[in-house]
Scaffold this motif. Structure first.
Motif, PDB file in Angstrom:
ATOM      1  N   GLU A  68      -3.014   5.216   3.835  1.00  0.00           N
ATOM      2  CA  GLU A  68      -1.578   5.497   3.979  1.00  0.00           C
ATOM      3  C   GLU A  68      -0.847   5.539   2.639  1.00  0.00           C
ATOM      4  O   GLU A  68       0.351   5.891   2.597  1.00  0.00           O
ATOM      5  CB  GLU A  68      -0.930   4.429   4.876  1.00  0.00           C
ATOM      6  CG  GLU A  68      -1.226   4.594   6.357  1.00  0.00           C
ATOM      7  CD  GLU A  68      -2.624   4.150   6.750  1.00  0.00           C
ATOM      8  OE1 GLU A  68      -2.991   4.365   7.914  1.00  0.00           O
ATOM      9  OE2 GLU A  68      -3.350   3.588   5.904  1.00  0.00           O
ATOM     10  N   MET A  69      -1.527   5.198   1.577  1.00  0.00           N
ATOM     11  CA  MET A  69      -0.879   5.135   0.262  1.00  0.00           C
ATOM     12  C   MET A  69      -0.856   6.546  -0.336  1.00  0.00           C
ATOM     13  O   MET A  69      -1.750   6.935  -1.104  1.00  0.00           O
ATOM     14  CB  MET A  69      -1.622   4.162  -0.655  1.00  0.00           C
ATOM     15  CG  MET A  69      -0.861   3.810  -1.918  1.00  0.00           C
ATOM     16  SD  MET A  69      -1.644   2.421  -2.757  1.00  0.00           S
ATOM     17  CE  MET A  69      -0.639   2.335  -4.233  1.00  0.00           C
ATOM     18  N   ASP A  92      11.992   3.274  -0.388  1.00  0.00           N
ATOM     19  CA  ASP A  92      12.233   2.353   0.720  1.00  0.00           C
ATOM     20  C   ASP A  92      13.616   1.744   0.521  1.00  0.00           C
ATOM     21  O   ASP A  92      13.926   1.198  -0.547  1.00  0.00           O
ATOM     22  CB  ASP A  92      11.162   1.268   0.706  1.00  0.00           C
ATOM     23  CG  ASP A  92      11.279   0.322   1.901  1.00  0.00           C
ATOM     24  OD1 ASP A  92      12.342   0.303   2.541  1.00  0.00           O
ATOM     25  OD2 ASP A  92      10.295  -0.390   2.166  1.00  0.00           O
ATOM     26  N   ASP A 132       7.831   8.153  -2.886  1.00  0.00           N
ATOM     27  CA  ASP A 132       6.688   8.722  -2.179  1.00  0.00           C
ATOM     28  C   ASP A 132       6.923  10.152  -1.710  1.00  0.00           C
ATOM     29  O   ASP A 132       5.993  10.789  -1.210  1.00  0.00           O
ATOM     30  CB  ASP A 132       6.253   7.829  -1.020  1.00  0.00           C
ATOM     31  CG  ASP A 132       7.314   7.676   0.053  1.00  0.00           C
ATOM     32  OD1 ASP A 132       8.432   8.189  -0.145  1.00  0.00           O
ATOM     33  OD2 ASP A 132       7.021   7.044   1.077  1.00  0.00           O
ATOM     34  N   SER A 166       0.848  -1.185   0.000  1.00  0.00           N
ATOM     35  CA  SER A 166       0.000   0.000   0.000  1.00  0.00           C
ATOM     36  C   SER A 166       0.893   1.248   0.000  1.00  0.00           C
ATOM     37  O   SER A 166       0.870   2.053   0.929  1.00  0.00           O
ATOM     38  CB  SER A 166      -0.887   0.021   1.248  1.00  0.00           C
ATOM     39  OG  SER A 166      -1.742  -1.111   1.272  1.00  0.00           O
ATOM     40  N   HIS A 167       1.682   1.399  -1.067  1.00  0.00           N
ATOM     41  CA  HIS A 167       2.540   2.583  -1.130  1.00  0.00           C
ATOM     42  C   HIS A 167       2.951   2.864  -2.573  1.00  0.00           C
ATOM     43  O   HIS A 167       2.879   1.997  -3.449  1.00  0.00           O
ATOM     44  CB  HIS A 167       3.799   2.395  -0.270  1.00  0.00           C
ATOM     45  CG  HIS A 167       4.660   1.255  -0.700  1.00  0.00           C
ATOM     46  ND1 HIS A 167       4.441  -0.045  -0.305  1.00  0.00           N
ATOM     47  CD2 HIS A 167       5.758   1.205  -1.520  1.00  0.00           C
ATOM     48  CE1 HIS A 167       5.347  -0.837  -0.851  1.00  0.00           C
ATOM     49  NE2 HIS A 167       6.158  -0.108  -1.599  1.00  0.00           N
TER      50      HIS A 167
END
Length: 650
Positions: A626-627, A647, A554, A549-550
């Motif tokens: 949260e995405m 990440d 970001d 969910s990302h």
């Protein structure tokens, strides 16, 4: 029957229907109708029904018999729900010789055919306003191609398919000067012409190409069908305004007793083309095709067409008289019978193709129009269905020798025997039906079982929603001798024509996701490790990935005022039905809905400095909220370096 008499009858009928509508509706549906249309949770409908969306510009897919809306397929109108027409990949679909046209009026559905039967490969539909024909791939239920039809106006008469999908045939609704030029409108008879267009279909890919056009007199070309079986190789088109009037058509195009149906031998047209009788015409039109490996639409501007003139091509075009102001034009499953209805007539005219062909061979002509022979009406007639109803429009067939016709003014569907031309049954509709469809009812082998009437008026059917009401579709069971109304449901837009096909012809081949390894988009990121941000002058390209969910990246910094930012979002999911959405605050181009394995692009031009969020618009997981991420915009000329976050484990 005079126009005045028809009008008075319609008013009286309308008043009766409205005064008794609730009672009529209750008594019209048999008690076990709910059982017939019930599809239990987790079970599938028997048929896909594709309805043209009229002024929505799109197509809707419903399940039958449940009447459940399955999908709206965007075609000629931009569609915010999934970003169609807003993504950089799909914007070129709206390119035309008139510039970008982001809306149109979708009218007639045509499923691809093999040997006169549906084959479940493609779906075609026309745009009425800015003349175009689109192709939908039934593996993805997506529009993949749109071709503009040049030098015509109002492509209502389209895109009628031949029995092996050789051609999609269309005619101009409004005759205009050809080529377009500045002339007095009252020079109509001297300067205005019609066109009948033949778009070929590649048998492997479905790709369309404008093969040739036929120059025609300045009538209004309304609807068409192509022959099948014994009449394969012929096209039949109803026309109105044989008077070639240009003012107050309601009156001035109703002066004669009959109008004319065009009868075209397209096999003969092919022979004339081979003999070099086609003349090149300079023009300009767009052909917009999606590359299915990249999802990117490319536009090509075509500069010429090939025109055939009936005066140079003997045996190619004929006319036959039909009742005044015809609308429907339909061909029986065998191809022997042709139905041509006059909208203001209480009778139905049935022509015999065999008799019509024999009349041509015997030169049984009743004069000509602009040198085009007019076939003798009586010599080509099979029979007349007398006083079947008021305002006959469209006819389909059940494959058992029966025809079914909608009557707009008397608000009913009438079942009648083709051979005997006698009425078998009639059922009311609620109200004023236009088109109808029987699954396979246009083909050599109709599936029968159901009939769907698409009504123009819905007064008293549903909860009121102000002056603008939903349109109504009503489903009848036609398996027995008597038709039974079993369901009605509201529809989107104004559905014109529809076609229905067994679900098991399409369902097994429907694509559940796009294979990521086959994605050849130039800005694809096939893994989070491939995500990056690249500057090229004032263009910034974000190679972004989305997975539950990302997003990656970001957080993005170093964007400056005056930049054009392209978010190329690749959905890394490889599971069925896990789309991800994307938008950024202040986006003028709407948002995206990216299917698994697909890459789509959103262009964003910041209008002020600041830090702006982007996020997933489609609820995709428990951590959907949260995405999200941020993009920082600095003043033009600032020294903020381009940087982004990923990440560390990716």
């Amino acid at each position: 029957m005079t126009v005045l008499a028809v009008g008075i009858t319609a008013l009286l009928f309308s008043a009766c229907k409205q005064n008794g509508s609730v009672k009529d509706a209750t008594s019209a549906v048999k008690g076990d109708a709910a059982e017939e249309v019930y599809v239990a949770p987790g079970e599938y409908d028997e048929f896909y029904a594709f309805l043209s969306g009229g002024y929505s510009g799109n197509i809707t897919a419903y399940g039958l018999p449940s009447g459940r809306l399955l999908k709206e397929i965007p075609v000629f109108s931009k569609y915010p729900e999934n970003g169609y027409g807003y993504s950089e990949e799909t914007k070129p679909f709206f390119n035309t010789s008139y510039g970008e046209v982001p809306w149109d009026d979708a009218h007639h559905i045509e499923l691809s055919q093999t040997d006169g039967k549906f084959d479940g490969r493609w779906l075609f539909v026309n745009a009425n306003n800015t003349p175009r024909i689109a192709k939908i791939d039934l593996q993805t239920f997506k529009t993949t191609e749109i071709i503009e039809i040049p030098d015509v106006a109002g492509l209502h008469c389209a895109p009628f398919i031949t029995e092996n999908s050789e051609y999609l045939v269309s005619g101009t609704r409004f005759s205009v000067p050809m080529p377009q030029k500045d002339v007095p409108i009252d020079s109509y008879k001297e300067n205005f012409q019609g066109r009948v267009n033949y778009v070929s279909v590649d048998q492997e890919t479905g790709e369309m190409s404008l093969s040739f056009q036929i120059q025609m007199p300045g009538f209004n070309y309304d609807l068409a069908r192509n022959g099948k079986g014994v009449s394969h190789g012929w096209t039949f088109l109803t026309t109105y305004n044989s008077e070639e009037a240009h003012t107050m058509l309601e009156k001035n195009a109703s002066q004669r007793d009959k109008d004319l149906m065009a009868v075209i031998n397209w096999k003969k047209a092919e022979e004339h083309l081979e003999q070099g009788k086609g003349k090149e015409q300079k023009t300009s039109y767009y052909h917009n095709v999606m590359d299915e490996s990249t999802g990117i639409v490319e536009s090509e501007v075509k500069k010429s067409t090939t025109l055939l003139n009936p005066g140079d091509c003997e045996g190619m075009v004929y006319f036959v008289p039909v009742p005044k102001s015809p609308h429907g034009c339909d061909v029986s499953p065998s191809g022997e019978y042709l139905i041509g209805n006059g909208k203001l007539s209480a009778d139905m005219t049935v022509f015999s193709f065999s008799k019509l062909k024999q009349a041509i061979e015997n030169e049984q002509f009743a004069g000509d129009h602009n040198g085009i022979p007019i076939i003798d009406y009586e010599a080509s007639l099979h029979g007349v269905l007398k006083e079947a109803g008021l305002g006959p429009l469209h006819t389909e067939f059940d494959g058992k020798g029966n025809a079914y016709t909608t009557f707009f003014i008397s608000s009913e569907v009438v079942k009648w025997d083709l051979e005997e031309t006698t009425v078998v049954d009639r059922k009311e509709t609620y109200y004023s039906p236009g088109h109808l469809t029987i699954p396979g009812g246009e083909t050599k082998e109709p599936y029968g079982k159901y009939l769907l009437a698409m009504n123009k008026i819905t007064k008293d059917r549903y909860l009121p929603t102000g002056p603008e009401l939903a349109h109504s579709a009503q489903l009848y069971n036609i398996e027995g001798e008597k038709m039974e109304l079993i369901l009605d449901f509201p529809t989107k837009g104004e559905p014109h024509y529809a076609q229905a096909i067994p679900a098991d012809m399409i369902q097994p081949g429907v694509k559940k996701y796009h294979k990521l390894e086959e994605n050849e988009h130039p800005y694809v990121a096939k893994g989070e490790g491939k995500a990056k941000v690249v500057r090229d002058g004032n263009e910034v390209h974000v190679y972004m990935t989305a997975i539950r969910s990302h997003f990656a990246p970001d957080n993005i910094e170093g964007i400056k005022m005056g930049d054009e930012v392209y978010f190329h979002v690749t959905n890394l999911e490889q599971s069925w039905d896990v789309p991800h959405g994307f938008t950024v605050q202040g986006a003028h181009e709407g948002g995206l809905l990216v299917m698994p394995g697909e890459t789509l692009t959103l262009k964003w031009e910041p209008v002020k400095p600041g830090v702006f969020p982007f996020y997933c618009t489609d609820f995709c997981s428990a951590l959907h909220q949260e995405m999200s991420g941020y993009v920082r915009v600095s003043p033009k000329g600032s020294d903020v370096e381009l940087q982004w976050s990923l990440d560390e484990e990716s």
